[in-house]
Design a protein around this motif. Structure first.
Motif, PDB file in Angstrom:
ATOM      1  N   MET A 162     -16.571   6.528 -26.382  1.00  0.00           N
ATOM      2  CA  MET A 162     -18.118   5.951 -26.202  1.00  0.00           C
ATOM      3  C   MET A 162     -18.350   5.718 -24.908  1.00  0.00           C
ATOM      4  N   GLN A 163     -17.666   5.094 -23.998  1.00  0.00           N
ATOM      5  CA  GLN A 163     -17.886   4.667 -22.872  1.00  0.00           C
ATOM      6  C   GLN A 163     -18.019   5.968 -21.695  1.00  0.00           C
ATOM      7  N   GLN A 164     -16.874   6.971 -21.904  1.00  0.00           N
ATOM      8  CA  GLN A 164     -17.069   7.957 -21.168  1.00  0.00           C
ATOM      9  C   GLN A 164     -18.150   8.756 -21.642  1.00  0.00           C
ATOM     10  N   ASN A 165     -18.784   8.877 -22.595  1.00  0.00           N
ATOM     11  CA  ASN A 165     -20.124   9.712 -23.090  1.00  0.00           C
ATOM     12  C   ASN A 165     -21.330   9.001 -22.581  1.00  0.00           C
ATOM     13  N   SER A 166     -21.247   7.751 -22.434  1.00  0.00           N
ATOM     14  CA  SER A 166     -22.333   7.033 -22.226  1.00  0.00           C
ATOM     15  C   SER A 166     -23.200   7.161 -20.958  1.00  0.00           C
ATOM     16  N   ALA A 167     -24.491   7.526 -21.001  1.00  0.00           N
ATOM     17  CA  ALA A 167     -25.231   7.711 -19.623  1.00  0.00           C
ATOM     18  C   ALA A 167     -25.328   6.609 -18.826  1.00  0.00           C
ATOM     19  N   ASN A 168     -24.974   5.358 -19.642  1.00  0.00           N
ATOM     20  CA  ASN A 168     -24.934   3.968 -18.503  1.00  0.00           C
ATOM     21  C   ASN A 168     -23.656   3.505 -18.071  1.00  0.00           C
ATOM     22  N   ALA A 169     -22.654   4.234 -18.366  1.00  0.00           N
ATOM     23  CA  ALA A 169     -21.130   3.785 -18.197  1.00  0.00           C
ATOM     24  C   ALA A 169     -20.973   3.631 -16.775  1.00  0.00           C
TER      25      ALA A 169
END
Length: 210
Positions: free
Chosen positions: A22-29
């Motif tokens: 989820m972190q890797q796929n988040s635009a805001n990570a």
């Protein structure tokens, strides 16, 4: 992280893999958050799959944070310390020392670092100096960890017990048997007194470093 503290590594690993994805796929990570997620997964993976994947994840985290934030970013220490411990357990002492020294350099220069994080790193660093044939530095760092821990936490705290054990091991390698025996005896007494307490976690307080 609760599962990890309870020793339920398989359950923890499954959740942490999802969290990392989820972190890797988040635009805001940001790299710090992804790196911390990699570190948490590495801790679980070390118990469920051995050290190879754990080391790979930690090195990935270091490269990502360093590449985006530079070589002195404080969150790097959150990964450098555990990687040093992992390599030490594998008997790769010279490699481990490089990472422990880097972690210490970052942490000791940062005024926001909590005392527990400094003490963990000092104790690990002292152990590695002992294992690589540098007895004076080994004694200095492990003795300082014991002294400061007793001042901060008091004479019966479980952290102090752990630091005393590391100090005793350093003294044993110097063939100072009487001093080592006294430190080890006190360590055992403290650990026995706190046998139901959570073990010392050799991680850095990431939130304090952000």
């Amino acid at each position: 992280e609760t599962y990890l503290e309870e020793g339920r590594y398989g359950e923890g690993e499954r959740l942490l893999r999802r969290a990392l994805e989820m972190q890797q796929n988040s635009a805001n990570a940001n790299p710090e958050s992804v790196g911390v997620a990699m570190l948490a997964l590495a801790v679980a993976s070390e118990h469920t799959h051995g050290t190879r994947e754990a080391e790979h994840l930690m090195r990935q985290a270091i490269a990502m944070i360093e590449g985006r934030r530079g070589p002195d970013h404080p969150v790097l220490a959150a990964v450098l310390g555990p990687l040093a411990s992992l390599l030490m357990q594998a008997g790769r002492y010279d490699e481990a020392l490089i990472y422990a020294e880097r972690a210490w350099q970052i942490l000791s220069r940062n005024p926001s670092v909590g005392e527990p994080d400094l003490l963990n790193t000092m104790s690990t660093l002292g152990t590695l100096y002992s294992l690589t044939g540098r007895p004076r530095e080994a004694e200095f760092y492990t003795r300082q960890a014991v002294s400061r821990a007793e001042t901060i936490y008091g004479p019966d705290h479980p952290r102090l017990g752990w630091y005393l054990r590391a100090y005793a091991d350093v003294l044993k390698r110097q063939d100072r048997k009487a001093e080592a025996k006294a430190a080890e005896k006190r360590s055992v007494e403290i650990v026995t007194l706190n046998q139901h307490a959570n073990p010392v976690q050799h991680t850095v307080n990431v939130n304090a470093l952000r």
